[in-house]
Design an enzyme around this catalytic site. Structure first.
Site, PDB file in Angstrom:
ATOM      1  N   GLU A 166     -29.037 -33.107 -57.398  1.00 18.91           N
ATOM      2  CA  GLU A 166     -28.726 -33.587 -58.740  1.00 18.91           C
ATOM      3  C   GLU A 166     -28.474 -35.100 -58.696  1.00 18.91           C
ATOM      4  O   GLU A 166     -27.790 -35.563 -57.792  1.00 18.91           O
ATOM      5  CB  GLU A 166     -27.475 -32.888 -59.292  1.00 18.91           C
ATOM      6  CG  GLU A 166     -27.328 -33.124 -60.789  1.00 18.91           C
ATOM      7  CD  GLU A 166     -26.107 -32.420 -61.396  1.00 18.91           C
ATOM      8  OE1 GLU A 166     -25.164 -32.088 -60.663  1.00 18.91           O
ATOM      9  OE2 GLU A 166     -26.111 -32.227 -62.607  1.00 18.91           O
ATOM     10  N   GLY A 301     -18.205 -35.541 -54.799  1.00 23.50           N
ATOM     11  CA  GLY A 301     -17.420 -34.877 -53.771  1.00 23.50           C
ATOM     12  C   GLY A 301     -17.910 -33.470 -53.509  1.00 23.50           C
ATOM     13  O   GLY A 301     -17.761 -32.940 -52.414  1.00 23.50           O
ATOM     14  N   ALA A 302     -18.502 -32.851 -54.551  1.00 19.65           N
ATOM     15  CA  ALA A 302     -18.967 -31.471 -54.414  1.00 19.65           C
ATOM     16  C   ALA A 302     -20.078 -31.224 -55.420  1.00 19.65           C
ATOM     17  O   ALA A 302     -20.166 -31.905 -56.436  1.00 19.65           O
ATOM     18  CB  ALA A 302     -17.813 -30.497 -54.659  1.00 19.65           C
ATOM     19  N   ASN A 305     -24.661 -26.193 -56.384  1.00 20.59           N
ATOM     20  CA  ASN A 305     -25.878 -25.410 -56.105  1.00 20.59           C
ATOM     21  C   ASN A 305     -25.586 -23.924 -56.291  1.00 20.59           C
ATOM     22  O   ASN A 305     -24.577 -23.423 -55.827  1.00 20.59           O
ATOM     23  CB  ASN A 305     -26.328 -25.662 -54.669  1.00 20.59           C
ATOM     24  CG  ASN A 305     -26.263 -27.128 -54.298  1.00 20.59           C
ATOM     25  OD1 ASN A 305     -27.012 -27.922 -54.825  1.00 20.59           O
ATOM     26  ND2 ASN A 305     -25.320 -27.486 -53.432  1.00 20.59           N
ATOM     27  N   HIS A 337     -13.835 -25.958 -60.387  1.00 27.40           N
ATOM     28  CA  HIS A 337     -14.846 -26.740 -61.113  1.00 27.40           C
ATOM     29  C   HIS A 337     -16.262 -26.278 -60.733  1.00 27.40           C
ATOM     30  O   HIS A 337     -17.069 -25.922 -61.602  1.00 27.40           O
ATOM     31  CB  HIS A 337     -14.635 -28.222 -60.767  1.00 27.40           C
ATOM     32  CG  HIS A 337     -15.602 -29.161 -61.403  1.00 27.40           C
ATOM     33  ND1 HIS A 337     -15.259 -29.997 -62.431  1.00 27.40           N
ATOM     34  CD2 HIS A 337     -16.911 -29.410 -61.157  1.00 27.40           C
ATOM     35  CE1 HIS A 337     -16.306 -30.710 -62.794  1.00 27.40           C
ATOM     36  NE2 HIS A 337     -17.323 -30.375 -62.034  1.00 27.40           N
ATOM     37  N   GLU A 338     -16.537 -26.268 -59.447  1.00 20.39           N
ATOM     38  CA  GLU A 338     -17.899 -25.921 -59.014  1.00 20.39           C
ATOM     39  C   GLU A 338     -18.238 -24.470 -59.335  1.00 20.39           C
ATOM     40  O   GLU A 338     -19.387 -24.143 -59.639  1.00 20.39           O
ATOM     41  CB  GLU A 338     -18.073 -26.185 -57.516  1.00 20.39           C
ATOM     42  CG  GLU A 338     -17.792 -27.620 -57.069  1.00 20.39           C
ATOM     43  CD  GLU A 338     -18.571 -28.664 -57.851  1.00 20.39           C
ATOM     44  OE1 GLU A 338     -19.667 -28.346 -58.347  1.00 20.39           O
ATOM     45  OE2 GLU A 338     -18.074 -29.799 -57.978  1.00 20.39           O
ATOM     46  N   HIS A 341     -19.356 -24.067 -62.858  1.00 22.30           N
ATOM     47  CA  HIS A 341     -20.761 -24.465 -63.005  1.00 22.30           C
ATOM     48  C   HIS A 341     -21.721 -23.319 -62.708  1.00 22.30           C
ATOM     49  O   HIS A 341     -22.884 -23.371 -63.123  1.00 22.30           O
ATOM     50  CB  HIS A 341     -21.097 -25.589 -62.022  1.00 22.30           C
ATOM     51  CG  HIS A 341     -20.755 -26.966 -62.483  1.00 22.30           C
ATOM     52  ND1 HIS A 341     -21.117 -27.459 -63.710  1.00 22.30           N
ATOM     53  CD2 HIS A 341     -20.106 -27.976 -61.852  1.00 22.30           C
ATOM     54  CE1 HIS A 341     -20.705 -28.728 -63.811  1.00 22.30           C
ATOM     55  NE2 HIS A 341     -20.085 -29.056 -62.704  1.00 22.30           N
TER      56      HIS A 341
HETATM   57 ZN   LIG Z   1     -19.364 -30.880 -62.105  1.00 23.01          ZN
END
Ligand SMILES: [Zn+2]
Length: 901
Positions: A166, A301-302, A305, A337-338, A341
């Site tokens: 990304e 930072g992260a 995927n 957070h991830e 997503h």
């Molecule tokens: Zn994000």
């Protein structure tokens, strides 16, 4: 994607020139939304990629072989797809089920990041398979397929491979239609060393030995997804796992680091069922890994995927040698957070980068909501206000942009990951959830996810789902706050008490940090959901137009925006401010911090005297909420830095902070106590760092004692405070101290600790040591992804010196930064400067290195410096006057009462 620091400006020497757009192409029979801006001609749509990669980690190259099943949707002699830094050996095309393959001729356009495959005759619409044999580069920064080098458990050099795609870097790994609305399924096969572990989005379907010490790992077919979500990693890994909600969650680490992964693994297992329920659609993949990479990026930072989150070690692993309590909490919130997503972004993806906030605003909001849900003791609701303030910092400038933004180049897509997409997005969503009510809002989210699963969406789709769920009227509010830039300013008139209620007229305008007059003369207008209390129940009103009459039950001090859900500033009358500041000690932490921030912002921008803001700041009781105290100390320190030309005022601030908060630190003690509240464990390092900066003798003595012990025993300082105490030492370092830290950094093998020690070398006040740190950053010693962090650390102390150094070594420095982060690096370096002399330097840098379309981050920095320097003289003299008038008090007196003179 998640960044810890604010993402900043653009040093785009190496960034591709803006490709030509063909948004007007408007094809028929296209499964892709023709209204989405694209950089590819809409002549073909891919459905499935079968990709085999063979990395050569030692040579930093890889071979690729991809078969792409696609539909040609209008007659065309060429196929154009994205490719960057790839070399093609062959291109062949076969018609599904008929005829021999035809050979295409490939030409690449480096600037547009495309490959055009020309065929001998025009292709008729229909289904085809395109096969491309190619090779590419393994990068040393986090773009495309990249290598991270580290010392393994035995202290030997080791290298692992990972991918980061990304926004637009999948094209460095595989020639592809690399835009988010070209969703397709993927079969990935990787040929890797037999003794390594390979990881991708899905579990392996089969593994077989293929000789030469290699094995071939074929992964299960992915669901249809955007190219930027594909993931691959290979290395000397361990994987720890747990069952959760019928799936397997896992953390993948460099071998031997498994015990550091348990904290993150437990969090992952805890969060997954919560999200399954909240989103109403269970996580669709069989496993969810989070893969730790030893290193850093200046961009992120992260990364989310699908099924294989990537996180740098410092943001994922709990290392008892160095991880602080604050970092542990960030590990949790980053995972939240991830993982959010996995739905918002991965299952449902924005159609184009214009709507990036649908990914990032949501993941940020969900991260905070989840943290509050499972860890109320961390007081994350105060961080919610912190996000609002971070957003408003940028949103108050003329060069801000709306939440739904315009993205037309790759570089603009990289720049879109800013505090407007993240923190303003988060704040606006929080306001809208509060407006709709949490149950209605959740129902709207469930409808939205269900309606757009495996597809792409736009901002308007979300409002439609919310209205359908019962959030009536939300579209008008949401549209105002997402399509217009800026911050509403609500001015309260004098309040009247009538019949046991407070009656007040609210006037709406626009808050601006750098053009108050223009904003006042010609403000934007919003429908603002306003709440207010006067000691009794909360009254609500939705503004429309310039003035609104509000009746609030009760006649106590009027507080607008209780709970701090609204995204606006409130300007009170002096009487209202004084009454509110007097009440501050008894308010909730979230309102305390919200009111202090609001008052300080208005004072700094010149809407009211500094005295008003300072009265609020001084009203915060030093023994109050640890979380708010931590933030308050930070505000005092901002002022301290701002008063750098006035040693008397600086001394007054330092002595005020030491007097007010020294006792709090004494109470907490210098070492962690078993079972203490987590917020205390976070406050302690803040106070140590702050009092150390102000050279408090007790703190300096303890720092020296610990440093002496640490020189002979690396474990002499508790891990959770190591970077704090060494930070005090490094900031005040002389050459011998600096050398001792460097020696230890060199000898340390743990990546997180090693990186942390190297970055401390950039923190010295001493200019000569700052210069040595900059020189060190250009050597191979710190490691390829560590050096940029050293330069950033120097810039926090000596911004001009760091910027001049970077400009003098631009090509070398650019190699230390991932491509996506280059354009913001300069903005970051200038982040702590208020020096107007920097403005022409930044402007000429932008002119020489950035396409005109890509200069926004620099413009934002210039606007900020300009607005701060325009106000600086007034701020300094008013602050000095306030400090002189309040010299006798240690800041501990209750607020609102004039303490003296
Ligand atoms: Zn994000």
């Amino acid at each position: 994607m998640k960044a810890f620091a604010l993402l900043l400006a653009s040093a785009a020497a190496l960034v591709a020139a803006p490709p030509a757009l063909s948004a007007q192409a408007a094809p028929q029979a296209d499964t892709v939304d023709p209204s989405v801006p694209t950089q590819l001609p809409r002549t073909a749509v891919p459905h499935h990629y079968a990709l085999t990669v063979t990395p050569h980690a030692d040579r930093l190259t890889f071979d690729g072989d991809v078969a792409i099943d696609l539909d040609v949707v209008k007659p065309t002699p060429t196929l154009v797809l994205n490719a960057a830094d790839l070399s093609f050996a062959s291109a062949t095309l076969s018609r599904a089920g008929a005829g021999a393959a035809i050979t295409g001729r490939v030409t690449v356009d480096d600037a547009a990041e495309t490959a055009t495959i020309a065929f001998p005759s025009t292709l008729a619409p229909g289904s085809y398979r395109l096969r491309l044999i190619y090779s590419g580069k393994i990068n040393t920064q986090a773009n495309g397929l990249f290598a991270l080098d580290y010392k393994n458990k035995e202290g030997a050099d080791a290298r692992s491979l990972f991918t980061q795609f990304e926004a637009a870097d999948a094209r460095r790994f595989v020639p592809s239609w690399d835009e988010p609305d070209y969703k397709a399924s993927w079969d990935l096969t990787a040929r890797v060393p037999a003794n390594q572990m390979a990881v991708s989005n899905l579990p392996a379907a089969s593994t077989r030995a293929i000789g030469d010490g290699l094995k071939e790992v074929r992964f299960q077919t992915s669901p249809t997804m955007s190219s930027y979500l594909l993931f691959f990693a290979s290395g000397d890994f361990d994987r720890v796992t747990k069952p959760s909600a019928g799936r397997e969650v896992g953390i993948v680490v460099s071998r031997g680091n498994g015990t550091k992964a348990h904290y993150a693994l437990d969090a992952e297992a805890q969060i997954l069922p919560y999200y399954n329920d909240y989103f109403g659609t269970p996580f669709p993949l069989p496993k969810l890994d989070n893969v730790a990479g030893p290193g850093q990026s200046q961009f992120f930072g992260a990364m989310e995927n699908w099924g294989a989150i990537f996180t740098f070690e410092y943001a994922l692993l709990d290392d008892p040698a160095i991880t602080t309590e604050g970092q542990r909490q960030q590990i949790y919130s980053t995972e939240a957070h991830e993982m959010a997503h996995q739905w918002f972004g991965d299952l449902v993806t924005m159609a184009w980068w214009d709507d990036l906030w649908l990914n990032e605003g949501f993941a940020s909001w969900m991260e905070n909501k989840t943290t509050q849900h499972f860890h109320p003791e961390w007081q994350a609701e105060v961080d919610r206000v912190g996000s609002r303030e971070a957003a408003m910092g940028l949103d108050a400038l003329n060069s801000t942009h709306p939440v739904v933004q315009s993205v037309r180049t790759v570089e603009q897509a990289n720049q879109a990951f800013d505090s407007i997409a993240y923190q303003k997005g988060e704040s606006v969503i929080g306001m809208l959830e509060h407006f709709a009510g949490p149950d209605v809002w959740r129902d709207g989210i469930r409808r939205y996810i269900r309606a757009h699963a495996y597809q792409n969406s736009r901002t308007t789709d979300l409002w439609a789902a919310q209205e359908a769920a019962g959030a009536r009227g939300i579209t008008v509010v949401a549209t105002d706050f997402t399509t217009q830039p800026g911050i509403p300013l609500v001015t309260a008139g004098s309040a009247q008490c009538a019949g046991g209620a407070t009656v007040v007229t609210l006037t709406q305008g626009q808050f601006s940090a750098d053009r108050q007059q223009q904003a006042a003369a010609n403000p934007l207008s919003w429908h603002v959901p306003i709440e207010a209390t006067a000691g009794g129940p909360v009254a609500k009103v939705l503004t429309s137009g310039q003035t609104t009459q509000l009746t609030v039950p009760g006649c106590g001090p009027l507080m607008i925006n209780p709970g701090q859900y609204g995204y606006y500033r409130t300007l009170y009358t002096p009487q209202q401010s004084a009454a509110l500041a007097g009440q501050l000690p008894g308010l909730s932490p979230v309102d305390q911090f919200g009111l202090i921030s609001n008052a300080m912002a208005l004072s700094l921008a010149g809407y009211q005297p500094m005295q008003t803001g300072l009265d609020f700041l001084a009203a915060m009781p030093p023994n109050g909420s640890a979380k708010v105290v931590q933030r308050t100390v930070g505000r005092w320190d901002d002022l301290y830095d701002l008063m750098d030309s006035d040693p008397t005022a600086q001394a007054a601030i330092a002595s005020r902070v030491v007097k007010a908060y020294g006792p709090r630190l004494q109470q907490l003690g210098f070492t962690p106590r078993p079972g203490e509240p987590a917020v205390d464990a976070v406050l302690r390092p803040t106070l140590i760092g702050q009092l150390g900066k102000y050279r408090d003798p007790a703190v300096l003595a303890e720092a020296s004692r610990l440093f002496a012990a640490w020189k002979s025993d690396p474990n002499a300082i508790p891990g959770s405070l190591k970077s704090t105490w060494l930070g005090v030492i490094a900031t005040n370092a002389d050459a011998a101290t600096w050398d001792a830290i460097r020696e230890r950094a060199r000898a340390t093998t743990g990546t997180i600790e090693r990186t942390s020690l190297y970055q401390l070398l950039g923190r010295a006040h001493d200019e000569a040591l700052g210069r040595r740190a900059l020189d060190l950053a250009l050597t191979d010693e710190p490691g390829k992804t560590t050096s940029a962090g050293i330069i950033t650390a120097v810039a926090a102390q000596h911004p001009r010196m760091a910027i001049d150094f970077v400009l003098a070594h631009l090509a070398q420095v650019n190699r230390l930064i991932d491509i996506s982060g280059r354009s913001r690096f300069m903005q970051r370096l200038a982040g702590s400067s208020r020096d107007p002399e920097l403005i022409p330097v930044l402007e000429s840098y932008a002119q020489a290195n950035l396409a005109e379309s890509d200069r926004k981050p620099i413009q934002q920095t210039v606007d900020r410096i300009r607005s701060e320097s325009a106000q600086a003289q007034r701020i300094r003299s008013e602050t000095a006057a306030w400090l002189a008038a309040h010299r006798q008090s240690g800041g501990a007196a209750p607020a609102g009462r004039p303490e003296r003179g």
